[in-house]
Design an enzyme around this catalytic site. Sequence first.
Site, short mmCIF file in Angstrom:
data_model
loop_
_atom_site.label_atom_id
_atom_site.label_comp_id
_atom_site.label_asym_id
_atom_site.label_seq_id
_atom_site.Cartn_x
_atom_site.Cartn_y
_atom_site.Cartn_z
N LYS A 150 -18.90 -28.74 -3.20
CA LYS A 150 -19.74 -28.76 -4.65
C LYS A 150 -18.98 -28.49 -5.91
O LYS A 150 -18.90 -29.32 -6.56
CB LYS A 150 -20.89 -28.01 -4.64
CG LYS A 150 -21.56 -27.95 -5.92
CD LYS A 150 -22.87 -26.97 -5.88
CE LYS A 150 -22.47 -25.48 -6.20
NZ LYS A 150 -22.45 -25.24 -7.47
N ASN A 151 -18.08 -27.50 -5.91
CA ASN A 151 -17.45 -26.98 -6.90
C ASN A 151 -15.85 -27.89 -7.39
O ASN A 151 -15.41 -27.56 -8.06
CB ASN A 151 -17.07 -25.53 -6.90
CG ASN A 151 -18.48 -24.86 -7.26
OD1 ASN A 151 -19.51 -25.27 -7.35
ND2 ASN A 151 -18.58 -23.43 -6.61
N ARG A 195 -29.25 -27.11 -4.02
CA ARG A 195 -28.44 -27.53 -4.97
C ARG A 195 -27.29 -27.39 -4.51
O ARG A 195 -26.14 -28.19 -4.92
CB ARG A 195 -28.52 -26.67 -6.25
CG ARG A 195 -29.55 -26.68 -7.20
CD ARG A 195 -29.45 -25.70 -8.28
NE ARG A 195 -28.08 -25.77 -8.80
CZ ARG A 195 -27.37 -24.69 -9.20
NH1 ARG A 195 -28.17 -23.81 -9.00
NH2 ARG A 195 -26.31 -24.74 -9.42
N ARG A 215 -23.16 -16.31 -18.57
CA ARG A 215 -22.37 -17.42 -18.39
C ARG A 215 -21.82 -17.89 -19.73
O ARG A 215 -21.87 -19.11 -20.16
CB ARG A 215 -22.85 -18.46 -17.56
CG ARG A 215 -23.74 -18.22 -16.45
CD ARG A 215 -22.88 -17.81 -15.11
NE ARG A 215 -22.03 -18.64 -14.65
CZ ARG A 215 -22.37 -19.41 -13.60
NH1 ARG A 215 -23.52 -19.56 -13.45
NH2 ARG A 215 -21.73 -20.40 -13.41
N ASP A 217 -19.01 -15.95 -4.58
CA ASP A 217 -19.81 -17.03 -4.09
C ASP A 217 -20.10 -16.73 -2.74
O ASP A 217 -21.16 -17.43 -2.05
CB ASP A 217 -19.44 -18.34 -4.15
CG ASP A 217 -19.37 -18.97 -5.80
OD1 ASP A 217 -18.82 -20.05 -5.88
OD2 ASP A 217 -20.05 -18.17 -6.45
N CYS A 251 -27.51 -18.27 -16.31
CA CYS A 251 -28.36 -18.67 -15.22
C CYS A 251 -28.67 -17.31 -14.48
O CYS A 251 -28.43 -16.27 -14.92
CB CYS A 251 -27.60 -19.58 -14.34
SG CYS A 251 -26.26 -18.69 -13.38
C1 EPZ Z 1 -17.28 -21.30 -11.21
O1 EPZ Z 1 -18.26 -21.20 -12.07
C2 EPZ Z 1 -18.14 -21.89 -9.99
N1 EPZ Z 1 -18.97 -23.08 -10.29
C3 EPZ Z 1 -18.94 -20.69 -9.42
O2 EPZ Z 1 -19.89 -21.26 -8.52
C4 EPZ Z 1 -18.22 -19.70 -9.26
O3 EPZ Z 1 -18.92 -18.55 -8.84
C5 EPZ Z 1 -17.09 -19.13 -10.44
O4 EPZ Z 1 -16.44 -20.34 -10.88
C6 EPZ Z 1 -16.28 -18.21 -10.15
O5 EPZ Z 1 -15.63 -18.51 -8.93
C7 EPZ Z 1 -18.62 -24.45 -10.51
O6 EPZ Z 1 -17.39 -24.37 -10.10
C8 EPZ Z 1 -19.51 -25.43 -10.75
P1 EPZ Z 1 -15.81 -18.59 -14.47
P2 EPZ Z 1 -17.81 -20.88 -13.88
O7 EPZ Z 1 -15.77 -19.53 -15.71
O8 EPZ Z 1 -16.62 -21.70 -14.16
C9 EPZ Z 1 -16.81 -15.17 -17.54
C10 EPZ Z 1 -21.83 -21.47 -7.19
O9 EPZ Z 1 -22.56 -20.55 -6.57
N2 EPZ Z 1 -16.54 -16.15 -18.75
O10 EPZ Z 1 -14.66 -18.48 -13.39
O11 EPZ Z 1 -18.86 -20.95 -14.52
C11 EPZ Z 1 -18.06 -15.51 -16.90
O12 EPZ Z 1 -19.02 -14.97 -17.74
C12 EPZ Z 1 -21.21 -21.05 -8.61
O13 EPZ Z 1 -21.45 -22.35 -6.77
C13 EPZ Z 1 -16.27 -15.84 -19.81
O14 EPZ Z 1 -16.37 -14.60 -20.20
O15 EPZ Z 1 -17.17 -19.36 -13.61
C14 EPZ Z 1 -18.00 -14.92 -15.61
O16 EPZ Z 1 -18.03 -13.34 -15.60
C15 EPZ Z 1 -21.95 -19.79 -9.10
N3 EPZ Z 1 -16.11 -16.58 -20.97
C16 EPZ Z 1 -16.55 -15.07 -15.45
O17 EPZ Z 1 -15.89 -15.32 -16.40
C17 EPZ Z 1 -16.05 -18.01 -20.43
O18 EPZ Z 1 -15.71 -18.73 -21.57
C18 EPZ Z 1 -16.19 -16.10 -14.20
O19 EPZ Z 1 -16.67 -17.27 -14.80
C19 EPZ Z 1 -16.16 -18.36 -19.33
C20 EPZ Z 1 -16.31 -17.58 -18.19
#
Ligand code: EPZ
Length: 419
Positions: free
Chosen positions: A22-23, A398, A121, A305, A116
């Site tokens: 999915k990701n 999802r 996020r 995850d 979410c």
């Molecule tokens: C991706 O989300 C995945 N989703 C998530 O999977 C996964 O948990 C996550 O990466 C971490 O591996 C998809 O790929 C669609 P991040 P993403 O930006 O990109 C902070 C699932 O269950 N952050 O790496 O949103 C954020 O708040 C989902 O399949 C900032 O502070 O994750 C978080 O604490 C859930 N500022 C951390 O970084 C930003 O601009 C990691 O977020 C962006 C992120």
Amino acid sequence: MSRYIINGGKKLEGEIESDGSKNSVLPILAASLINGNESIIHNIPELKDVHTLSNVLENIGCKVEYNGNTMVINSKGELNTNIPEKPVKEMRSSIILMGAMLGRFKKVMISYPGGCEIGPRPIDLHLMGLKKLGVNITESHGYITCQCDKLIGKEIHLDYPSVGATENIMLAAVSAEGVTIIQNAAREPEIIDLQEFMNKTGANIIGAGSSTIKILGTKKFCNAEHTIIPDRIVAGTFLIAAAITGGTILLKNVLIDHLKPLMSKLTESGCSIEKFENAIKIRGPKRLNAIDIVRTQPYPGFPTDLQAQFMSLTTIAKGTSIIVETVFENRYKHAEELLKMGAKIKIDGRTAIIRGVKELTGARLTAKDLRGGAALVLAGLAAEGITTIDNTDNHIERGYADFDVKLKKLGADITKVDL
Ligand code: EPZ
């Protein structure tokens, strides 16, 4: 609304095949609007999020054909650069369309994605990177409007190896003038898959999978054909399902390297694991051992995850386990549901302390987020008696294609009802 009804206590036995990730598929579908051409994508998982994103692509003017596990997207011609609000609110990962739209049209208007269930996020790192590339960004009334005459390659350092920020910057930079270097980039396998796809469309990206990614901007793009990598999180969920029920399953079509952090913890918990070319055979022990500490980290650390699913496993392990969720602020919603089954869990900020019990008992539960919902299914499979889980259509479906059907094939007594 859908409900799962599970009669627990059955060992899972048999073979299961992994689906596409999915990701990985979501950013690649977004990226398919950059080449202004045809993209043929194979191994597409049958998921709600995939339908949501392919509907957005059609809505903005792409042609999308979807048969079996192959999708053909044609992004030729002018597309509407105003992304419809509803899908972005429904699915956070639609924010990846921002970088793709900028890479193609140098402008986009998109609503601020909702937070979410697992945390606020934010997208500050996404916006910082795009601004560095020369994008003018205004945020008002919940909308983000981005525009620039040209994108200029720059060196961008991410404070945190954000997956989404890395992907958005990569996609905007593919048509920038000059070289963009992303420092402290996310190293997830899904980033490598995105690089492979983009390079097939004519992009020049190197370094995905490491902390430094280099993108040499290009003007010419072409058709592409690509097969999505297997979903390591769904694969890991099935491995934990075998472990928690004391069963034995052969998981086929997996990339072993992507599951190393989980496999080492499953071995520590007493499981026996055999590795083949692209398959894993796991046998759960009669009684699981507790794990001193599991700390979620960006890849290649233990994946956030799989945190919820692993917590379910520790609830019936012998001894006390500690889990530290370092990635998201609020990713323990499943704990309050597990308590209803007799689990002994204490949450202190980012740390969960789980004192293993001999057996969980079935209860009426509600899925609060995608991976937490999957964790409740795993707990129900191991529990004595009947467990019902509500809200599975909004969450579990999802990210898990035919989850109930696949578990039933492995011997689980699970039924899905639509209410
Ligand atoms: C991706 O989300 C995945 N989703 C998530 O999977 C996964 O948990 C996550 O990466 C971490 O591996 C998809 O790929 C669609 P991040 P993403 O930006 O990109 C902070 C699932 O269950 N952050 O790496 O949103 C954020 O708040 C989902 O399949 C900032 O502070 O994750 C978080 O604490 C859930 N500022 C951390 O970084 C930003 O601009 C990691 O977020 C962006 C992120």
